[in-house]
Design an enzyme around this catalytic site. Structure first.
Site, short mmCIF file in Angstrom:
data_model
loop_
_atom_site.label_atom_id
_atom_site.label_comp_id
_atom_site.label_asym_id
_atom_site.label_seq_id
_atom_site.Cartn_x
_atom_site.Cartn_y
_atom_site.Cartn_z
N ASP A 33 -5.26 -6.01 57.92
CA ASP A 33 -5.06 -6.61 56.71
C ASP A 33 -3.76 -6.73 56.07
O ASP A 33 -2.87 -6.33 56.69
CB ASP A 33 -6.07 -6.06 55.71
CG ASP A 33 -6.39 -6.74 54.43
OD1 ASP A 33 -6.26 -8.06 54.63
OD2 ASP A 33 -6.97 -6.36 53.58
N GLU A 82 0.59 -11.12 56.49
CA GLU A 82 0.96 -12.26 56.33
C GLU A 82 2.59 -12.07 56.50
O GLU A 82 2.87 -13.20 57.04
CB GLU A 82 0.66 -12.95 55.29
CG GLU A 82 -0.63 -13.70 54.89
CD GLU A 82 -1.56 -12.35 54.70
OE1 GLU A 82 -2.91 -12.47 55.11
OE2 GLU A 82 -1.21 -11.27 54.02
#
Length: 973
Positions: free
Chosen positions: A547, A550
């Site tokens: 997770d 990005e």
């Protein structure tokens, strides 16, 4: 053969994509709207000035607001406009030292609004005539009286003949052509590259590649493995043509002359940090271009899709977690093509109603692939031949996964698992979010609240279940030296991303101040593996949930900010959320071993997934299971994806279907959304309907946020104080649909085999199977599994029915076998709360299995085959079977593959490839839907067999006990 010719500008402004069957309408040239700018007065009071300024600002705001509203509307149903013809004598740019003449009003107004390409795309700027004309562009303000669809028309746009490149030379090569492009006039972005090299590669008959690079200076190119053609395609499906002045590339489908690419519609830009190429489109039906929250069919009414991986809850008109610059277009007549820009820099992709598309990126090169299909499935297959086919998942990946942020303890997590078992609700995998960690530190678990975690994992394994844990990339940098091996060892090995001064870049995530591993470096992969190996010795996890990759950062850039330079503040910034490249991520100028973050940012999730997949293979010796939030082309080779932090809303239930379908065409078939919603409070009705839909996500996980109402089907009060969240009726409905999913495991597993081997979609848009039916082009409230199983979920509250579209043909109710013949029409289906409508297409054989509460148990149960006969009594299907977890079973011939065929009242089973795994499975029953006449006898391998026949034309043969590894025949007469 590829045809080739040099064209004049007049030759290459086509009158539009046409076909013999469906001529296109002429574009209507609207009268240019009157200017909103007031004429200059010789005498002007202060009051008048303020009134004038206020009126202007009010009009601008109104136009912007109305335009935003209409961006959200569905695409126009009108046929595409035609590209505008060039202005006479406008092909040549001024020579060196000449002043570029401003475009005349007549020239500007002659450009149809749908074909006006934005000359001033910068955000946050009120574009005036003066600003526009400095760029030598046309300025025509939008009229407040214009039709709503015109509100997105750019006020400042390129005139015909705007300075761009010319094609100076073009030479044959072994694979196609190479050309030299030059420009004599600089444009308004700095560091124009005045000489370019164009290479055109006819790589296969259905794949064309075009690269535009700087021949004098190496530029960043995306470091993913792509095939290298060794010989020129002999019979290409495409024709390539060139324009010399201005330079342009035109790609046509040879069989229909449909223009797929025409870059002459707007000028080419290639500056150091601004690259732009535009093209006409042969269609308004455009799909792909992830990751964005939208309908499956993109809106071409002035729709800008920005790309730059970003941690932000899914919302419309926003760049989300992943970047996928690939689109699929449906052409008039039902053919399909695809285009892929291999570029990882921040970009805008602009759709406009011409229809036309603009690629606008701020780095790298222009590396375009064109895929000719001609059907949608072939386009996806050809795209995946470039970026890589998805991995074959381990069998339990297709079971039911349960997670929650906020279990608070390992015993609380364990109690949920036990309660699921008590209710007999299927569950293969239990997950934990970050609350299992000690102070949110990677590779730790809380020694007080999660002290029994290792024992819980052992219990899961003893029941044939698995355990997955979350890991974030941010590594705490503030622990005492010598107490936290991941940071100490990482610092020693130099595996962290550095700032522009060469010092470890420090950001902030869940554990506080953090450093970020540089996954572009192989040394980091080894460090990551060693961390996982050390932790696995304590907690025997089975898969990884990566997770925040990005990568996400709670501060902009770094704790010390970012330098002021061209990487942080490029001449143009795409329309990304937050407005700057560093917003809630790392500095664009941060240093990786292989490049700067400016180039690698959107690939971070891919690089982490690659490292994680590799580590799990070495640790477990089995197929790796990785689910990643951020993604990039080729991600499917290493991980699946979930659609992020959605909310418990009916709208989110619907948008999960377009998201799932989009990622299937992007080559990541293992995809799903958080069932019942991550944030917000669910309702019983919403959660039941979401579980029904979620049972048909390729990846099925229930997950929700801390302090929200519990959403797992068992709804244990000890975990979430208060009464159970769901009534017995709701719990039963959710249990039943999960058992239904488990019964379909053989069919689903076989679909993933075809995705891995051939690049097929698993969850499939209807248009893929019915490309000649344009009614399917906008359908995203229904979908198929493979080519034969149609899912029609309820997506609205308070209803006990659903409207579904059935393409032309014979369809069967999955549960009863009742048939329905459709001419291509909407059908109202009854849908009480305990039912999701499933239908089977004629001509299929669907392998199902007696379900159990884990796939470890149910995958050994007897098979039930469902055959859906066509009018002429035929059907076929297949089954791929192996041990479910070994790596590369197909590649090493450790699998069984069986074909089932029905014709002339006879079913045959043919074992095309045998394996010991098939000997453990029997075929217990077979049902034939659509047997028009009751048989007098049924034989199995020439022996009489018992059967039943119902008035709805369903023939069922039971108690077969046929070994799957042996051919068999079932006949009736």
């Amino acid at each position: 053969m590829v045809s080739y010719k040099l064209l004049t500008p007049e030759d290459v402004y086509f009158s539009g994509p046409t076909s013999a069957e469906e001529p296109l309408e002429e574009a209507v040239e609207d009268k240019p709207p009157e200017s909103l700018l007031l004429e200059k007065k010789s005498i002007c009071s202060t009051t008048t000035g303020f009134i004038t300024l206020g009126t202007f600002l009010l009009v601008v705001c109104g136009v912007w607001l109305i335009g935003t509203i209409f961006w959200l509307q569905a695409p126009t149903s009108q046929l595409p406009h035609r590209p505008p013809p060039p202005a006479k004598g406008s092909g040549l740019a001024p020579g060196p030292g000449q002043q570029l003449a401003a475009p005349s009003p007549e020239t500007c107004s002659a450009v149809p609004p749908a074909w006006r390409f934005d000359c001033y795309p910068e955000r946050g700027v009120v574009v005036t005539r003066e600003l526009c004309e400095v760029r030598n562009c046309c300025f025509i303000p939008a009229s407040t009286q214009a039709p709503p669809a015109k509100n997105g028309v750019p006020w400042c746009f390129y005139p015909p003949g705007f300075p761009t490149y010319t094609l100076d030379t073009l030479n044959d090569t072994d694979l196609g052509y190479t050309g030299k492009l030059t420009k004599k006039e600089k444009t308004y972005y700095p560091k124009d590259i005045e000489t370019l090299q164009m290479d055109v590669y006819f790589e296969t008959d259905s794949r064309l590649r075009v690269k535009v690079t700087d021949p004098s200076t190496p530029r960043f190119e995306v470091p993913i493995s792509v095939p290298n053609a060794t010989k020129k395609a002999s019979s290409p499906l495409y024709t390539v043509e060139f324009s010399t002045i201005p330079f342009g590339l035109v790609v046509k489908r040879t069989s229909t002359s449909t223009v797929l690419i025409n870059t002459t519609v707007a000028p080419l830009f290639f500056a150091d940090q601004f690259l732009q190429v535009s093209t006409s489109l042969p269609t308004q039906y455009v799909y792909g271009l992830g990751e964005h929250r939208s309908s499956f069919l993109h809106n071409v009414e002035w729709n800008t899709l920005s790309m730059w991986a970003r941690d932000v809850p899914p919302m419309e008109l926003t760049n989300l977690y992943g970047v996928h610059p690939f689109y699929l277009g449906m052409e008039p007549g039902g053919s399909a093509h695809g285009v892929f820009l291999l570029n990882s820099n921040a970009m805008d992709v602009v759709l406009q109603p011409g229809p036309a598309l603009t690629w606008r990126t701020i780095g790298g090169i222009l590396d375009l692939y064109v895929f000719l299909g001609p059907d949608p499935s072939s386009v996806v297959q050809q795209y995946l031949e470039v970026v890589g086919f998805p991995a074959m998942p381990i069998y339990w990946a297709l079971g039911y996964h349960l997670c929650r942020w906020g279990y608070k303890s390992s015993n609380g997590t364990w109690d949920v698992v036990k309660e699921m078992r008590n209710y007999g609700i299927p569950q293969d995998v239990q997950w934990n979010d970050i609350d299992y960690m000690d102070r949110s530190l990677d590779f730790t678990f809380d020694p007080q609240q999660f002290s029994t975690l290792p024992d819980m994992v052992k219990d899961l394994h003893s029941h044939g279940q698995r355990y997955v844990m979350i890991l974030d990339p941010g590594i705490s940098s503030t622990q005492d030296p010598g107490t936290y091996w991941p940071y100490d060892e990482g610092l020693k090995r130099g595996i962290f991303i550095n700032d522009s001064n060469g010092q470890t870049l420090i950001g902030k995530v869940w554990p506080g101040l953090t450093a970020f591993p540089d996954f572009s470096d192989h040394d980091t992969h080894e460090w990551w593996f060693e961390n996982l190996q050390r932790y696995h010795a304590k907690v025997a996890f089975d898969g990884l949930w990566i997770d925040m990759n990005e990568p996400s950062n709670f501060v902009d850039g770094s704790l010390n900010g970012c330098p002021s330079n061209d990487l942080e503040n490029p001449p143009y910034t795409p329309g990304i959320f937050g407005g700057t490249l560093r917003s809630k991520t790392l500095c664009a100028s941060a240093l990786h071993k292989t490049s700067v973050h400016y180039n690698l940012h959107s690939m971070y999730g891919l690089m982490e997934a690659k490292a994680s997949s590799s580590a799990l293979k070495k640790i477990l010796g089995k197929r790796p299971f990785v689910i990643s939030r951020s993604s990039f082309p080729s991600q499917g080779r290493y991980s699946g994806h979930w659609l992020g932090d959605n909310r418990s809303q009916w709208k989110d239930l619907y948008t999960s279907i377009p998201g799932m379908l989009t990622f299937n065409i992007l080559g990541i078939p293992l995809v799903g959304a958080d069932i019942c919603g991550f944030g917000g409070t669910t309702t019983e009705e919403l959660c039941v309907r979401w579980t029904q839909l979620g049972a048909f996500y390729p990846f099925t996980r229930n997950h929700n946020s801390i302090d929200e109402k519990v959403t797992n089907p068992a709804s244990l009060p000890a975990v979430c104080p208060g009464p159970p969240a769901f009534s017995p009726r709701a719990r039963t409905a959710m249990k039943d649909v999960l058992l239904l999913r488990y019964s379909l495991f053989p069919f689903l597993y076989t679909l993933f085999h075809h995705a891995h081997l051939e690049g097929h979609t698993v969850a499939r848009p209807l248009l893929f199977e019915f490309p000649d039916d344009s009614k399917t082009y906008s359908i995203d409230r229904q979908f198929l599994w493979g080519k034969s199983l149609l899912v029609t979920p309820v997506l609205d509250p308070g209803v006990d029915f659903v409207i579904g579209y059935f393409p032309k043909g014979l369809w069967y109710d999955f549960y009863t076998g009742n048939s329905m013949r459709s001419s291509g029409e909407d059908v109202k289906l009854q849908a009480p709360l305990d039912k999701i409508n499933i239908h089977l297409r004629e001509g299929a054989v669907i392998p199902t299995q007696r379900p159990n509460i884990t796939l470890w148990v149910s995958s050994g149960q007897p098979l039930h085959l469902i055959s859906t006969l066509t009018d002429d009594g035929t059907a076929e299907g297949d089954l791929f079977w192996d041990d479910g977890e070994s790596i590369d079973t197909y590649e090493t011939n450790q699998y069984a593959y069986i074909m089932f065929r029905v014709a002339k009242n006879t079913m045959t089973s043919e074992v095309l490839h045998d394996n010991v795994e098939a000997t453990y499975i029997t075929v217990e029953t077979v049902s034939f839907y659509g047997v028009k006449k009751e048989p007098s006898n049924v034989t199995v391998n020439s022996h009489d067999a018992a059967f039943t026949y119902k008035s709805n034309q369903v023939l069922t043969v039971t108690d077969l006990g046929l070994n799957l590894s042996q051919n068999f025949t079932i006949s009736w007469a």
